[in-house]
Every structure is written in structure tokens, then in C-alpha cells.
Scaffold this motif. Structure first.
Motif, PDB file in Angstrom:
ATOM      1  N   ILE A  53      -1.595  12.576  13.814  1.00 22.54           N
ATOM      2  CA  ILE A  53      -0.709  13.743  13.909  1.00 22.54           C
ATOM      3  C   ILE A  53       0.721  13.351  13.534  1.00 22.54           C
ATOM      4  N   PHE A  54       1.143  12.154  13.945  1.00 21.22           N
ATOM      5  CA  PHE A  54       2.459  11.643  13.564  1.00 21.22           C
ATOM      6  C   PHE A  54       2.585  11.564  12.047  1.00 21.22           C
ATOM      7  N   GLN A  55       1.543  11.059  11.379  1.00 22.75           N
ATOM      8  CA  GLN A  55       1.557  10.976   9.919  1.00 22.75           C
ATOM      9  C   GLN A  55       1.604  12.359   9.281  1.00 22.75           C
ATOM     10  N   TRP A  56       0.870  13.303   9.826  1.00 23.46           N
ATOM     11  CA  TRP A  56       0.890  14.668   9.294  1.00 23.46           C
ATOM     12  C   TRP A  56       2.290  15.280   9.398  1.00 23.46           C
ATOM     13  N   ILE A  57       2.930  15.107  10.550  1.00 14.78           N
ATOM     14  CA  ILE A  57       4.263  15.678  10.758  1.00 14.78           C
ATOM     15  C   ILE A  57       5.277  15.050   9.811  1.00 14.78           C
ATOM     16  N   VAL A  58       5.218  13.720   9.672  1.00 13.91           N
ATOM     17  CA  VAL A  58       6.154  13.026   8.784  1.00 13.91           C
ATOM     18  C   VAL A  58       5.977  13.486   7.348  1.00 13.91           C
ATOM     19  N   HIS A  59       4.732  13.567   6.883  1.00 11.51           N
ATOM     20  CA  HIS A  59       4.478  13.933   5.487  1.00 11.51           C
ATOM     21  C   HIS A  59       4.714  15.413   5.221  1.00 11.51           C
ATOM     22  N   SER A  96       7.178  16.898   6.475  1.00 12.43           N
ATOM     23  CA  SER A  96       8.641  17.005   6.467  1.00 12.43           C
ATOM     24  C   SER A  96       9.273  16.317   5.267  1.00 12.43           C
ATOM     25  N   VAL A  97       8.708  15.166   4.872  1.00 13.51           N
ATOM     26  CA  VAL A  97       9.292  14.355   3.801  1.00 13.51           C
ATOM     27  C   VAL A  97       8.186  13.922   2.843  1.00 13.51           C
ATOM     28  N   MET A 152       0.824  -1.206   0.000  1.00 18.44           N
ATOM     29  CA  MET A 152       0.000   0.000   0.000  1.00 18.44           C
ATOM     30  C   MET A 152       0.856   1.252   0.000  1.00 18.44           C
ATOM     31  N   GLN A 153       1.998   1.211  -0.640  1.00 14.98           N
ATOM     32  CA  GLN A 153       2.855   2.378  -0.694  1.00 14.98           C
ATOM     33  C   GLN A 153       2.343   3.318  -1.772  1.00 14.98           C
ATOM     34  N   LEU A 154       1.366   4.146  -1.403  1.00 14.66           N
ATOM     35  CA  LEU A 154       0.700   5.035  -2.341  1.00 14.66           C
ATOM     36  C   LEU A 154       1.135   6.472  -2.103  1.00 14.66           C
ATOM     37  N   LEU A 155       1.605   7.127  -3.197  1.00 19.62           N
ATOM     38  CA  LEU A 155       1.960   8.530  -3.098  1.00 19.62           C
ATOM     39  C   LEU A 155       0.716   9.387  -3.181  1.00 19.62           C
ATOM     40  N   THR A 188       4.662  18.277   1.320  1.00 21.70           N
ATOM     41  CA  THR A 188       5.687  19.137   1.909  1.00 21.70           C
ATOM     42  C   THR A 188       5.524  20.604   1.514  1.00 21.70           C
ATOM     43  N   SER A 189       4.629  20.861   0.574  1.00 22.11           N
ATOM     44  CA  SER A 189       4.388  22.247   0.157  1.00 22.11           C
ATOM     45  C   SER A 189       3.356  22.900   1.076  1.00 22.11           C
TER      46      SER A 189
END
Length: 334
Positions: free
Chosen positions: A268-274, A276-277, A1-4, A10-11
Motif C-alpha cells: 500500500i505504501f508503494q501504491w501511495i508513493v507511485h 503521487s510521484v 533495479m530502478q525500473l520505470l 500518477t494518471s
């Protein structure tokens, strides 16, 4: 499920839209309400027993509740053995999953809950070992003094003064008219109770969402099912239900708050990660750029109530049936 995602998270433009605001509304306010409920009801444990209402006293964890089976005929060693076997099975499954997929596995909520269930059974095994040791110790001591104390008409406490963890005893008549001593649990027993209820809701949510929503979606895309995927989305639920059948733990409703906070922290963890990267989304409905993202977030938020209620119903049905089938043996606190 590695979906972009459709857009680049990041914008700044990705986060400055109405969908993000609406999704945040389904995440942040429930976490605030959950924190208030925890403060209100967990805080009542710090009050004196005379100041508590009956409703507030109902969720107090007793000293043996974390390791004592719900039926007298079941020896505590059996529950200890079950928890140790469950812990080993979950740890082995988690180890194989990490070996095959790496640390990226922890981008998934499923692995968060699977790890929490593993911790639950690990801590439960330690508490059961500790409880069985004191059970044998107390039984030996009780046999020596029971006849003399019964002749004098005294209640027989489990211990005198303060126990090994420095917890003050509350001597009073026991459950169902039997004598004994009850005491509030220490830190580890309280943490164990919280883990039980938090993982119960989280496991129900992950397994339900996977088998009813994600799996059919993947099946349409010729997704190849493997053994580890089935294990991580079923073994935790099976073992947790087995422990629920055997244990004496209560299930107060307000601890749905920990379940809500767990999911909120993950989002929130997912929001912060995405932010940033630029990385793939572990679940497609987490992507805030899709048109129906607010609806997906709302559906998942609402699902917390029935998922927790389902497990609460399981516990209530267990109490109802066991108290009727084994009225002289059932020993859960009400």
C-alpha cells in the motif's frame, strides 16, 4: 533495479482497470483476516487465566522467555552476548548500505525486513541485559532462602507479589514437574515475541524471492553483485537462525498475521508513493501495468504461508531434537 513502469502510475487511467482490482483482492482481504486473527488470539491474553482454554494459554509469553536460553547449560550471558554482536553487525551493515545508497534504500522490502531484524536484536539485547541482571539478583536471593523453604515444603517463587513492571505473579508448578513461578510478560517482551515471528517470515520471504527469482533475472542482465547485497540478503537469516537455536521463544501459528500485515502495508505504501510521484518501481512485479501483475501478486501472497511454515518447521524440529538429546536440560515451554 530502478525500473520505470510501462504506464504512468500518477494518471487516473492507470488505476482504473481490472488488474488493479484483482491485485487489491490479493492484498486487502488477507490484511482484514490477519487483523481479525490478531484481535481474536491476542485478545485472549486479557482474559483471566481460568477462562482461557489450554490452546489459548499455549502462546502466553512467560517472564524469562525473552532472555533465557533453551538449555540450562547455556548461561543467559551467552545469549546476551550473541544478540549484542548480531545487533552491531546488522547496524554496521545497515549504516554502510545507507551511506552508499541513501534513503532510497527504504523503497525496498528487503531493507524494511533488515531494519526490523536489527530492531529485534537491539531490543533482544536490552531484554537480555535486564534479564541477566535479575537472574543474578534472584540467584543470590534464592541461595539465601532455598534451604529453609525446601524444609517447609513450599514452592520457591521468583519474586513475591508484583514484579518491577507491575505484572502479577502466577505461582504454580514449573515446567517438567519442577517448581517455580510463571508470569505473563510485559509490553516489551510481548513486542519482542511479535518481532521474532514477523521478521522470521519476512526474512524467509525476502531471501527466498531474491535468490530464486530476482537474482537469476538480474544475472541475465549482467548485474554486478556486491558484498553489501549478499550481506543484506543472507546475514539477517543466518543471525536469526542462530538466535532461534539458542532462545526459548514460542512460535504460535496465528502470528503469521503480523507478517501478512507488514507486507500489505509495504505494498500500500508503494501504491501511495507511485500514485503521487512518477518514480521507479523497486521490484518489477509490483508494477500494476504489466499483463501478469495479478499472477505475480497472487504468487507472492501465497508464498507467505510456506515461508512462515518453513520457519515454524525449524522451531518444531529444534523442540523435537533438543527435547530428545537434552531431556534434563531443555527448558522451553510447550
Amino acid at each position: 533495479m530502478q525500473l520505470l513502469g510501462i504506464d504512468d502510475p500518477t494518471s487516473l487511467s492507470y488505476w482504473l482497470n481490472w488488474r488493479v482490482v484483482l491485485c487489491a483482492t490479493w492484498v486487502l482481504p488477507p490484511m482484514i483476516i490477519a487483523s481479525f486473527l490478531i484481535w481474536k488470539y491476542e485478545h485472549s491474553d486479557k482474559e483471566s487465566d481460568g477462562e482461557r482454554t489450554q490452546q489459548e494459554r499455549s502462546h502466553i509469553l512467560h517472564n524469562d522467555e525473552s532472555w533465557r536460553p533453551c538449555l540450562k547449560e547455556i548461561h543467559p550471558i551467552f545469549l546476551m552476548f550473541f544478540r549484542m554482536v548480531a545487533f552491531c553487525l546488522l547496524l554496521i551493515a545497515l549504516g554502510f548500505d545507507l551511506a552508499f545508497h541513501g534513503v532510497e534504500l527504504f523503497f525496498y522490502y528487503t531493507q524494511w525486513t533488515f531494519t526490523l531484524v536489527t530492531i529485534y536484536f537491539g531490543l533482544g539485547s536490552l531484554l537480555s541485559i535486564h534479564g541477566c541482571y535479575h537472574h543474578f539478583k534472584i540467584s543470590s536471593s534464592t541461595k539465601c532462602h532455598l534451604s529453609e523453604d525446601m524444609e517447609q515444603g513450599l514452592y520457591m517463587p521468583l519474586a513475591h507479589g508484583v514484579n518491577g513492571n507491575g505484572v502479577k505473579l502466577l505461582e504454580r508448578s514449573g515446567h517438567h514437574g519442577k517448581f517455580g513461578a510463571l508470569l505473563t510478560s510485559g509490553f516489551w517482551g510481548h513486542l519482542f515475541q511479535i518481532l521474532f515471528q514477523m521478521t522470521a517470515g519476512a526474512v524467509t520471504l525476502t531471501d527466498f524471492v531474491y535468490w530464486s527469482v530476482i537474482f537469476p533475472f538480474l544475472n541475465l542482465r549482467d548485474y554486478e553483485m556486491n558484498f553489501l547485497t549478499v550481506v543484506t540478503h543472507s546475514l539477517n537469516a543466518v543471525l536469526l537462525l542462530g538466535d532461534t537455536t539458542l532462545n526459548s521463544l514460542q512460535f504460535p501459528w496465528f502470528r503469521i498475521s503480523y507478517f501478512v500485515i507488514l507486507t500489505g502495508v509495504y505494498v500500500i505504501f508503494q501504491w501511495i508513493v507511485h500514485a503521487s510521484v512518477a518514480i521507479w518501481w523497486p521490484y518489477p512485479f509490483l508494477d500494476l501495468s504489466i499483463p501478469y501483475a495479478p499472477l505475480w501478486y497472487l504468487v507472492v501472497a501465497v508464498l507467505h504461508v510456506p515461508c512462515y511454515a518453513i520457519f515454524l518447521l525449524v522451531v518444531k524440529v529444534k523442540h523435537l531434537l533438543f527435547s530428545r538429546w537434552f531431556p534434563q536440560s531443555y527448558q522451553c515451554y510447550s
